[in-house]
Design a protein around this motif. Structure first.
Motif, PDB file in Angstrom:
ATOM      1  N   ALA A  33       0.691  -1.184   0.076  1.00 18.05           N
ATOM      2  CA  ALA A  33       0.179  -0.032   0.001  1.00 18.05           C
ATOM      3  C   ALA A  33       0.998   1.227  -0.072  1.00 18.05           C
ATOM      4  O   ALA A  33       0.409   2.321  -0.652  1.00 18.05           O
ATOM      5  CB  ALA A  33      -0.870   0.103   1.110  1.00 18.05           C
ATOM      6  N   TYR A  34       1.975   1.139   0.592  1.00 18.52           N
ATOM      7  CA  TYR A  34       2.900   2.278   0.562  1.00 18.52           C
ATOM      8  C   TYR A  34       3.573   2.668  -0.570  1.00 18.52           C
ATOM      9  O   TYR A  34       3.505   3.553  -1.219  1.00 18.52           O
ATOM     10  CB  TYR A  34       3.971   2.228   1.779  1.00 18.52           C
ATOM     11  N   LEU A  41       1.266   9.360  -5.810  1.00 17.55           N
ATOM     12  CA  LEU A  41       1.801  10.818  -5.459  1.00 17.55           C
ATOM     13  C   LEU A  41       2.721  11.361  -6.379  1.00 17.55           C
ATOM     14  O   LEU A  41       2.681  12.524  -6.750  1.00 17.55           O
ATOM     15  CB  LEU A  41       1.959  10.712  -4.051  1.00 17.55           C
ATOM     16  N   GLU A  42       3.732  10.428  -6.906  1.00 15.61           N
ATOM     17  CA  GLU A  42       4.682  10.903  -7.739  1.00 15.61           C
ATOM     18  C   GLU A  42       4.202  11.319  -9.129  1.00 15.61           C
ATOM     19  O   GLU A  42       4.390  12.158  -9.785  1.00 15.61           O
ATOM     20  CB  GLU A  42       5.767   9.807  -7.742  1.00 15.61           C
ATOM     21  N   ARG A  48       1.206  17.747 -12.190  1.00 12.66           N
ATOM     22  CA  ARG A  48       0.798  19.027 -11.823  1.00 12.66           C
ATOM     23  C   ARG A  48       2.235  19.876 -12.482  1.00 12.66           C
ATOM     24  O   ARG A  48       1.977  21.053 -12.615  1.00 12.66           O
ATOM     25  CB  ARG A  48       1.105  19.060 -10.436  1.00 12.66           C
ATOM     26  N   LEU A  49       3.356  19.364 -12.325  1.00 13.59           N
ATOM     27  CA  LEU A  49       4.510  20.027 -13.006  1.00 13.59           C
ATOM     28  C   LEU A  49       4.411  20.238 -14.373  1.00 13.59           C
ATOM     29  O   LEU A  49       4.778  21.500 -14.931  1.00 13.59           O
ATOM     30  CB  LEU A  49       5.908  19.331 -12.610  1.00 13.59           C
TER      31      LEU A  49
END
Length: 82
Positions: A33-34, A41-42, A48-49
């Motif tokens: 899960a991590y 997230l990455e 977004r960038l």
């Protein structure tokens, strides 16, 4: 309930160096899960960038066109006075 996430009310965690840590409240993520969450997230950060750089390019291009139009207009206006 998803078995990759465990809610913790109170417990003791033992790290690999043998140290014990008391915890109260929170959640435990399994390694799978991590890794999945870190990957998501990455990819969101990367997207977004890319979006912010596309907006920046558009703003620079738009500003250049506006400056060109204003220069042309002001230049033509100066020719009419003579």
């Amino acid at each position: 309930m998803d078995t990759s996430v465990f809610e913790v009310k109170k417990g003791v965690l033992h790290s690999y160096d043998g140290e014990a840590h008391e915890v109260e409240g929170g959640a435990y993520l399994s390694p799978e899960a991590y890794l999945r969450t870190a990957g998501e997230l990455e990819s969101l950060r990367r997207r977004r960038l890319e979006e912010s750089s596309a907006i920046l390019v558009g703003m620079v291009f738009g500003s250049a066109l506006l400056g060109l139009a204003a220069g042309y207009w002001l230049g033509r206006r100066g020719d009419d006075d003579d």
